[in-house]
Design a protein around this motif. Structure first.
Motif, PDB file in Angstrom:
ATOM      1  N   MET A  74       0.647  -1.168   0.174  1.00 44.70           N
ATOM      2  CA  MET A  74       0.020   0.110  -0.011  1.00 44.70           C
ATOM      3  C   MET A  74       0.723   1.323   0.134  1.00 44.70           C
ATOM      4  O   MET A  74       0.435   2.268  -0.732  1.00 44.70           O
ATOM      5  CB  MET A  74      -0.851   0.027   1.249  1.00 44.70           C
ATOM      6  N   LYS A  75       1.884   1.138   0.660  1.00 46.49           N
ATOM      7  CA  LYS A  75       3.055   2.350   0.489  1.00 46.49           C
ATOM      8  C   LYS A  75       3.597   2.585  -0.745  1.00 46.49           C
ATOM      9  O   LYS A  75       3.418   3.808  -1.391  1.00 46.49           O
ATOM     10  CB  LYS A  75       4.263   2.106   1.504  1.00 46.49           C
ATOM     11  N   LYS A  76       3.734   1.555  -1.668  1.00 44.40           N
ATOM     12  CA  LYS A  76       4.459   1.973  -3.030  1.00 44.40           C
ATOM     13  C   LYS A  76       2.898   2.138  -3.839  1.00 44.40           C
ATOM     14  O   LYS A  76       3.287   3.172  -4.505  1.00 44.40           O
ATOM     15  CB  LYS A  76       4.902   0.526  -3.440  1.00 44.40           C
ATOM     16  N   PHE A  77       1.809   1.683  -3.636  1.00 41.75           N
ATOM     17  CA  PHE A  77       0.775   1.975  -4.268  1.00 41.75           C
ATOM     18  C   PHE A  77       0.454   3.502  -4.242  1.00 41.75           C
ATOM     19  O   PHE A  77       0.207   4.376  -4.833  1.00 41.75           O
ATOM     20  CB  PHE A  77      -0.591   1.168  -3.721  1.00 41.75           C
ATOM     21  N   LYS A  78       0.566   4.081  -2.936  1.00 40.45           N
ATOM     22  CA  LYS A  78       0.218   5.445  -2.455  1.00 40.45           C
ATOM     23  C   LYS A  78       1.188   6.443  -3.201  1.00 40.45           C
ATOM     24  O   LYS A  78       0.941   7.346  -3.782  1.00 40.45           O
ATOM     25  CB  LYS A  78       0.254   5.619  -1.076  1.00 40.45           C
ATOM     26  N   GLU A  79       2.485   5.927  -3.250  1.00 38.35           N
ATOM     27  CA  GLU A  79       3.675   6.764  -3.750  1.00 38.35           C
ATOM     28  C   GLU A  79       3.286   6.946  -5.483  1.00 38.35           C
ATOM     29  O   GLU A  79       3.484   7.811  -5.723  1.00 38.35           O
ATOM     30  CB  GLU A  79       4.965   6.129  -3.617  1.00 38.35           C
TER      31      GLU A  79
ATOM     32  N   LYS B 197       0.351   6.653  -6.733  1.00 41.30           N
ATOM     33  CA  LYS B 197      -0.818   7.567  -6.914  1.00 41.30           C
ATOM     34  C   LYS B 197      -0.439   9.005  -6.873  1.00 41.30           C
ATOM     35  O   LYS B 197      -0.993   9.770  -7.296  1.00 41.30           O
ATOM     36  CB  LYS B 197      -1.940   7.000  -5.676  1.00 41.30           C
ATOM     37  N   ASP B 198       0.307   9.294  -5.578  1.00 44.12           N
ATOM     38  CA  ASP B 198       0.540  10.750  -5.531  1.00 44.12           C
ATOM     39  C   ASP B 198       1.415  11.156  -6.607  1.00 44.12           C
ATOM     40  O   ASP B 198       1.147  12.260  -6.891  1.00 44.12           O
ATOM     41  CB  ASP B 198       1.544  10.682  -3.874  1.00 44.12           C
ATOM     42  N   LYS B 199       2.180  10.258  -7.028  1.00 42.76           N
ATOM     43  CA  LYS B 199       2.906  11.077  -8.408  1.00 42.76           C
ATOM     44  C   LYS B 199       2.094  11.175  -9.429  1.00 42.76           C
ATOM     45  O   LYS B 199       2.263  12.161 -10.258  1.00 42.76           O
ATOM     46  CB  LYS B 199       4.072   9.941  -8.636  1.00 42.76           C
TER      47      LYS B 199
END
Length: 208
Positions: free
Chosen positions: A18-23, A25-27
């Motif tokens: 989820m951390k990688k997914f959020k990064e 998405k934020d990008k």
């Protein structure tokens, strides 16, 4: 490995995923900086086209943004839930219910064309009016499907006179390809199952 350890490992893997997914998405979101008035089309045989459009209308009302609604098919005689609610916000909503019912009810093409023309003239005024941030043209696709209005006229107006900042939402089955082509957002509702086929009639709060 104990159950507690397995659970902890699964939670850790999930958190890292989820951390990688959020990064990511934020990008991606950081690249989306533009705003504009959208031309939105809800079409398809499935139920929910007008309901989804009204959701946008009610969001605007919640933010105290003025909206305009023109209903091309529904008649002023119809006692619909949306009309009841919209009329509670006269300072924010311009509601024009200008239809005469379904085409098989009137059985008069010239009368249907005249009704559609009157509703379209009202719609153009609402779109031109700087007050309204969103304008819903409910069942305009039906009018265009039966050629009660020339689709080229509608497309030309939306291209040339819709303010860049204004949202316009158009609903109804069988959206014309010309309208789909110029739209920013098109959603097709797919019919999977409908209670009408099981002998269940239209009900308050669901269909109207």
């Amino acid at each position: 490995m104990t159950e507690a350890v397995e659970t902890a490992d699964a939670n850790a893997r999930h958190a890292e995923k989820m951390k990688k997914f959020k990064e990511a998405k934020d990008k991606l979101l950081a690249t989306k900086t533009d705003e504009k008035g959208l031309l939105i089309v809800h079409t398809g045989a499935g139920k929910g086209k007008t309901s989804a459009a009204l959701g946008m209308v009610f969001r605007h009302i919640a933010y105290e943004y003025p909206v305009g609604v023109v209903q091309f098919i529904k008649s002023p005689d119809w006692d619909t839930g949306e009309a009841k609610l919209l009329r509670r916000f006269p300072e924010l909503v311009t509601l024009q219910v200008m239809g005469e019912g379904f085409t098989w009810n009137t059985q008069d093409r010239e009368r249907d064309i005249a009704t559609a023309r009157a509703a379209w003239e009202e719609a153009k005024q609402l779109i031109r009016d700087d007050r309204h941030r969103l304008v819903l043209l409910d069942e305009l696709n039906i009018v265009l499907r039966y050629d009660y209005l020339p689709v080229d006229e509608v497309v030309d107006f939306l291209r040339s006179e819709k303010p860049d900042w204004k949202h316009v939402v158009i609903t109804g089955r069988n959206a014309k390809p010309e309208l789909i082509e110029i739209a920013d957002l098109v959603t097709e509702m797919t019919l999977v199952k409908h209670p009408f086929k099981a002998g269940i009639k239209a009900q308050k709060g669901i269909e109207y």
